[in-house]
Design a protein around this motif. Structure first.
Motif, PDB file in Angstrom:
ATOM      1  N   GLY A 255      -6.384  -4.179  10.895  1.00  8.24           N
ATOM      2  CA  GLY A 255      -4.614  -4.184  11.338  1.00  8.24           C
ATOM      3  C   GLY A 255      -4.114  -4.925   9.925  1.00  8.24           C
ATOM      4  N   LEU A 256      -3.171  -4.092   9.264  1.00  8.70           N
ATOM      5  CA  LEU A 256      -2.502  -4.804   8.261  1.00  8.70           C
ATOM      6  C   LEU A 256      -1.198  -5.171   8.544  1.00  8.70           C
ATOM      7  CD1 LEU A 256      -3.551  -2.503   5.203  1.00  8.70           C
ATOM      8  CD2 LEU A 256      -4.859  -4.605   6.041  1.00  8.70           C
ATOM      9  N   ARG A 257      -0.756  -6.348   8.499  1.00 10.60           N
ATOM     10  CA  ARG A 257       0.743  -6.950   9.143  1.00 10.60           C
ATOM     11  C   ARG A 257       1.411  -6.628   7.481  1.00 10.60           C
ATOM     12  NH1 ARG A 257      -0.755 -12.090  12.704  1.00 10.60           N
ATOM     13  NH2 ARG A 257      -1.155 -11.069  14.617  1.00 10.60           N
ATOM     14  N   LEU A 258       2.390  -5.695   7.404  1.00 12.12           N
ATOM     15  CA  LEU A 258       3.111  -5.374   6.352  1.00 12.12           C
ATOM     16  C   LEU A 258       4.298  -6.062   6.298  1.00 12.12           C
ATOM     17  CD1 LEU A 258       2.069  -1.583   6.147  1.00 12.12           C
ATOM     18  CD2 LEU A 258       0.788  -3.638   5.215  1.00 12.12           C
ATOM     19  N   THR A 259       4.736  -6.380   5.249  1.00  7.91           N
ATOM     20  CA  THR A 259       6.060  -6.827   4.751  1.00  7.91           C
ATOM     21  C   THR A 259       7.137  -5.706   4.592  1.00  7.91           C
ATOM     22  OG1 THR A 259       6.071  -6.729   2.419  1.00  7.91           O
ATOM     23  CG2 THR A 259       5.190  -8.880   3.426  1.00  7.91           C
ATOM     24  N   TRP A 260       8.223  -6.080   4.653  1.00 11.64           N
ATOM     25  CA  TRP A 260       9.312  -4.981   4.250  1.00 11.64           C
ATOM     26  C   TRP A 260       9.187  -4.341   2.792  1.00 11.64           C
ATOM     27  CZ3 TRP A 260      15.163  -5.914   2.233  1.00 11.64           C
ATOM     28  CH2 TRP A 260      15.766  -4.768   2.276  1.00 11.64           C
ATOM     29  N   MET A 261       8.923  -3.041   2.687  1.00  6.03           N
ATOM     30  CA  MET A 261       8.458  -2.194   1.326  1.00  6.03           C
ATOM     31  C   MET A 261       9.598  -1.638   0.643  1.00  6.03           C
ATOM     32  SD  MET A 261       4.767  -0.789   2.801  1.00  6.03           S
ATOM     33  CE  MET A 261       5.343  -0.344   4.263  1.00  6.03           C
ATOM     34  N   TYR A 262       9.287  -1.344  -0.555  1.00 10.00           N
ATOM     35  CA  TYR A 262      10.337  -0.698  -1.732  1.00 10.00           C
ATOM     36  C   TYR A 262       9.462   0.061  -2.355  1.00 10.00           C
ATOM     37  CZ  TYR A 262       9.325  -3.784  -5.423  1.00 10.00           C
ATOM     38  OH  TYR A 262       8.739  -4.600  -6.205  1.00 10.00           O
ATOM     39  N   ASP A 263      10.168   1.253  -3.092  1.00  9.56           N
ATOM     40  CA  ASP A 263       9.580   1.951  -4.159  1.00  9.56           C
ATOM     41  C   ASP A 263      10.615   2.265  -5.169  1.00  9.56           C
ATOM     42  OD1 ASP A 263       8.396   3.531  -5.685  1.00  9.56           O
ATOM     43  OD2 ASP A 263       7.995   5.439  -4.276  1.00  9.56           O
TER      44      ASP A 263
END
Length: 380
Positions: A255-263
């Protein structure tokens, strides 16, 4: 008699105690990928591989597709290669991986922001056989649909990106969030486990937001282990519940706890990145909209959270797949947080031509979603 190993024409790494390397070959087999010697290294709790076969040459470990442990008593061991033996200062771990063109990966959420990029990257940059079923082809809320699709495709890995990720929507529709984010993930993990696939599923930094959250704190994975730990939002609570249930189903799941992401197209780390993928709604999109519309952005002066280039997450997932044997469990994943959200917006605004005066400080609330990512970095 000597402790020797060979890598046969099928990529099988085989051990034995024999006079000649050819004695390790079964009838009809050849050894185009070499061989060498081995010994048990008790200090390192590993098997050390070294030397070269006089008849078959030096070992080519990149061709290893399976390890036959029968010559080592039938139990798997850590394998370390000493390429400059007898100098053992440099040791390289050896793993068995399927050929890239044969590796099958099923990606859920293939039409979403992260899933579309994962599916594209694994297919075009890694050369894997990728199936990204649509919602109509495989609804994750239907356990039978997950089982049928995976049984037919027989994936080696399942990357589960499908979710309802809008926190406000989940707050207003908790039953739907429960059905998709909790039950749906459990269906995917259960189906992957049943067909022998390794599952990588996405969680969120939102599990760290509680009523007692201090905005100066940075979180470890174990900071959610207390029985009375309760994330503030429905989304965060469901993500934490999902993690616990998924790991109970399959302890090898990741399980990967992800942050806010952008591209960001003008700063993308993938030069071949296509333009047709699902639209970005991250921090760079917020800044771009403020530029277009001449509006201001309110940013919290007492909030700390990671903000990550989505392609870094995509590459991390690819590295986990390539590694093959990473321990299951929960991992914080994303960029480290070194400043407040307000400071970050000001830095990005200056860098992208938006007047810093358009970033308005907001001190009316506080929280921290900042995470330590050292656990994941240590294994990759």
């Amino acid at each position: 008699m000597y402790q020797k190993f060979i890598i046969n024409h099928d990529g099988v790494l085989r051990f034995g105690t024999v006079y000649l390397h050819r004695d390790l070959l079964d009838k009809g087999e050849s050894c185009p990928f070499g061989g060498g010697l081995w010994r048990i290294d008790h200090a390192r709790q590993a098997v050390l591989l070294f030397g070269r076969s006089f008849d078959f040459g030096s070992p080519s470990f990149e061709h290893v597709r399976r390890i036959d442990w029968s010559g080592l008593g039938g139990s798997p061991h850590t394998l370390l290669h000493a390429p400059h033996w007898p100098n053992e200062s440099v040791l390289t771990p050896i793993y068995a991986l399927p050929e890239a063109r044969r590796l099958r990966v099923l990606v859920t959420g293939g039409s979403g922001f992260l899933g579309s990029r994962v599916a594209w990257y694994l297919r075009h940059e890694c050369g894997y056989e990728v199936l990204a079923p649509s919602h109509s082809d495989m609804s994750i809320t239907q356990a039978d649909a997950c089982t049928r699709t995976m049984t037919a495709f027989r994936p080696h890995f399942v990357v589960h990106c499908a979710a309802i990720s809008a926190t406000a929507y989940c707050q207003q529709h908790p039953e739907e969030s429960q059905a998709v984010n909790v039950e749906g993930t459990c269906h995917v993990v259960q189906a992957a486990d049943a067909c022998g696939a390794r599952c990588i599923y996405m969680s969120s930094d939102q599990v760290y937001q509680t009523d007692s959250n201090l905005w100066t704190h940075t979180f470890l994975e174990t900071d959610t282990d207390l029985d009375d730990y309760t994330p503030r939002s429905v989304y965060g609570r469901h993500k934490l519940l999902m993690e616990r249930r998924a790991q109970a189903i399959d302890a090898t799941a990741i399980g990967l706890r992800l942050t806010w992401m952008y591209d960001s197209a003008d700063a993308c780390i993938i030069p071949t990145r296509p333009d047709h993928l699902c639209a970005d709604h991250g921090i760079m999109a917020v800044i771009a909209q403020a530029q277009r519309c001449g509006t201001t952005i309110k940013a919290c002066t007492r909030e700390r959270r990671g903000v990550t280039d989505v392609w870094q997450v995509v590459q991390t997932i690819a590295r986990i797949i390539a590694k093959g044997h990473m321990a299951g469990g929960i991992y914080n994943c994303g960029a480290p947080c070194t400043c407040t959200t307000y400071d970050l917006y000001c830095q990005l605004a200056t860098r992208h031509g938006l007047a810093p005066a358009r970033i308005l400080p907001d001190d009316s609330w506080s929280r921290s979603l900042a995470m330590y990512t050292s656990k994941l970095e240590a294994v990759l």
